[in-house]
Design an enzyme around this catalytic site. Sequence first.
Site, mmCIF file in Angstrom:
data_model
loop_
_atom_site.group_PDB
_atom_site.id
_atom_site.type_symbol
_atom_site.label_atom_id
_atom_site.label_comp_id
_atom_site.label_asym_id
_atom_site.label_seq_id
_atom_site.Cartn_x
_atom_site.Cartn_y
_atom_site.Cartn_z
ATOM 1 N N SER A 122 26.313 19.349 68.839
ATOM 2 C CA SER A 122 25.265 18.368 69.089
ATOM 3 C C SER A 122 25.077 17.599 67.796
ATOM 4 C CB SER A 122 23.961 19.102 69.450
ATOM 5 O OG SER A 122 22.837 18.268 69.331
ATOM 6 N N TYR A 133 18.120 26.240 67.769
ATOM 7 C CA TYR A 133 19.032 25.252 68.317
ATOM 8 C C TYR A 133 19.840 24.606 67.191
ATOM 9 C CZ TYR A 133 20.940 21.396 71.001
ATOM 10 O OH TYR A 133 21.806 20.519 71.593
ATOM 11 N N LYS A 137 23.916 25.096 66.477
ATOM 12 C CA LYS A 137 24.822 23.950 66.503
ATOM 13 C C LYS A 137 25.504 23.741 65.159
ATOM 14 C CE LYS A 137 24.249 23.137 70.840
ATOM 15 N NZ LYS A 137 25.360 23.348 71.770
#
Length: 167
Positions: A122, A133, A137
């Site tokens: 991402s 998150y 990533k």
Amino acid sequence: RFARAGMKLVLADIEPAPLARALAEVQADGATAIGVPVDVMSDAQVQALADAAYREFGGVHVLCNNAGVAAPALRVPAWETTLADWQWIMGVNLMGVVHGVRAFVPRMLAGGDEGHIVNTASVAGLLTGSGPYFASKHGVACLTEGLYKDLKSAGSKLSASLLCPGV
């Protein structure tokens, strides 16, 4: 696009209904495809996915590690994110890719053919953020860059790239 190019497809999802819909869609477009229910947090299930792909089609030339989750911890500071959310997000986003690499890449290397591994991260993997998150990533970005270098150093016909979609 892979289906339109005549590639044989192996689709995987943890949710049976979306998997069935996706499988029906690519088959309606004329693709030869199978669907395998998989929880990418499970190394054993990802190994079974690789077994199914090789049993059905004899080889794998493109691997897309694309499973990912974010909510509810995307915008929550690290100290407010529950341990369960840390484990789930890291388990799917980072360890899912690790399991995919471990299950498929050795077999792809042994096949000796050209191939490619695409790992989805991402833009969050290129930015800063304190929660799971962002950390997951960044891990995928680091793993993929290292995988690319390792494959090139080994003189492999495989390569790897990182896909970083935005919001």
